[in-house]
Enzyme design. Structure first.
Site, short mmCIF file in Angstrom:
data_model
loop_
_atom_site.label_atom_id
_atom_site.label_comp_id
_atom_site.label_asym_id
_atom_site.label_seq_id
_atom_site.Cartn_x
_atom_site.Cartn_y
_atom_site.Cartn_z
N LYS A 188 0.82 -1.22 0.00
CA LYS A 188 0.00 0.00 0.00
C LYS A 188 0.84 1.26 0.00
CE LYS A 188 0.64 1.09 4.53
NZ LYS A 188 0.92 2.39 5.17
N THR A 245 -3.77 5.53 3.56
CA THR A 245 -2.45 6.04 3.17
C THR A 245 -2.51 6.80 1.86
OG1 THR A 245 -1.57 4.04 4.21
CG2 THR A 245 -0.04 5.36 2.97
#
Length: 344
Positions: A188, A245
């Site tokens: 990620k 994120t």
């Protein structure tokens, strides 16, 4: 429980303070005394969280053996590149029954190993739980609610960590998919750089949503090829962490992308952030893994080319948009939608 938290940065400090608030006994270890929140010269403020007062009872040290002596649990919260060295130094002083909680994210470079694999090379028999999920140190410090996943091949260890960390502020789910939880937390970060580049270019919210969605497909393709499970990548350690994120400016990896998309060099961006951005290192390992396994990861490839081959961010964005058209639910060689094999 008696805990040692190894890593005096934002995440390690926040975890140490959180455990202290849950009535645990906590020792915080860091390499440099001036970065720890227990320096005599700054008794009221944190170097890494200047807006927060230091809680009573938080003990800090630069002596690794002293930090872990008598610990029932040890939290590992150092950058990925520092993990192997820390474990090597930890080996001779590790309490024999201590439960290790791996709270670091990333892949080791140049080996491209998951961090749990790095740990197992040095401490093959140690009790291990991986703790990951959508969580910022800032939110944890300020008492904001969040949820995480504790993964272990031994369910009793995962449950023990869930009970130790669980509270009205933090909900902890358990899992046995250690590979998937580790990979979700690593991949990620690279995709968050991509989202930041897109936003830095001014591509807009619609483009970011598409990028995150197709990034999920990449995460799933590589993650399942490396032994993770689909439900993990759709959960907190996968989709949850990716969304957070990629969308929040608290994310260092997203801020790397924003700077690159805005025309800054990588060196200037990292100098301005002044902290570790795991996605930069991880992009090298992911690109290497994708190439060796034949896994289709076009977003990751373009991030790698921007970071390490001098590709212009606008050219990388255009390259993704010009790829050959195909069905969204493409079928890979194994017959499964979105499977791991390379597709044209």
């Amino acid at each position: 429980m008696r805990w040692a938290v190894l890593g005096g940065g934002h995440w390690g400090t926040a975890l140490a303070v959180y455990l202290l608030r849950q009535r645990h006994i906590v020792q915080l270890w860091g390499r440099r005394a001036e970065h720890l929140p227990c320096q005599p010269s700054r008794t009221d403020l944190f170097p890494v969280f200047p807006e927060c007062a230091r809680p009573e009872g938080l003990h800090c040290t630069v002596d690794l053996a002293a930090a872990v002596r008598g610990s029932e649990g040890i939290v590992l919260a150092v950058p990925s590149h520092a993990l192997r060295g820390l474990l090597t130094h930890l080996l001779p002083c590790l309490p024999p029954t201590a439960l290790l909680v791996l709270a670091s994210k990333g892949l080791e470079v140049p080996s491209a190993l998951r961090l749990d694999q790095v740990l197992r090379e040095i401490l093959p028999e140690a009790p291990l739980v991986v703790l990951s999920g959508p969580s910022f140190a800032h939110d944890l410090m300020l008492g904001k609610p969040l949820a995480m996943t504790a993964a272990s091949t031994d369910p009793t260890y995962a449950q023990r960590v869930a009970e130790a960390f669980g509270s009205a502020q933090m909900r902890v789910y358990t899992s046995d998919d250690v590979a998937g939880v580790c990979l979700g937390g690593a991949i990620k970060n690279v995709l968050a750089i991509a989202a930041g580049i897109s936003d830095g270019l001014g591509n807009g919210d619609s483009a970011r949503a598409a990028l995150i969605t197709r990034g999920m497909a990449e995460l799933h393709r590589l993650g399942t090829a490396l032994g993770g499970r689909t439900e993990t990548f759709m959960g907190l350690a996968g989709a949850g962490d990716l969304i957070l994120t990629s969308c929040s400016d608290l994310s260092r990896n997203r801020r790397v992308g924003l700077g690159l998309g805005g025309g800054l060099s990588l060196e200037a961006v990292l100098r301005g952030i002044g902290e570790e951005a795991e996605g930069v290192r991880t992009a090298q390992a992911l690109f290497q893994l994708a190439q060796s396994l034949g896994v289709d990861m076009p977003i990751t490839e373009q991030v790698y080319r921007v970071l390490f081959e001098g590709a212009a961010p606008r050219a990388a964005s255009d390259e993704l948009m010009r790829r050959a058209l195909r069905s969204e639910l493409h079928v890979a060689d194994d017959g499964a939608p979105g499977g791991a094999a390379r597709t044209e």
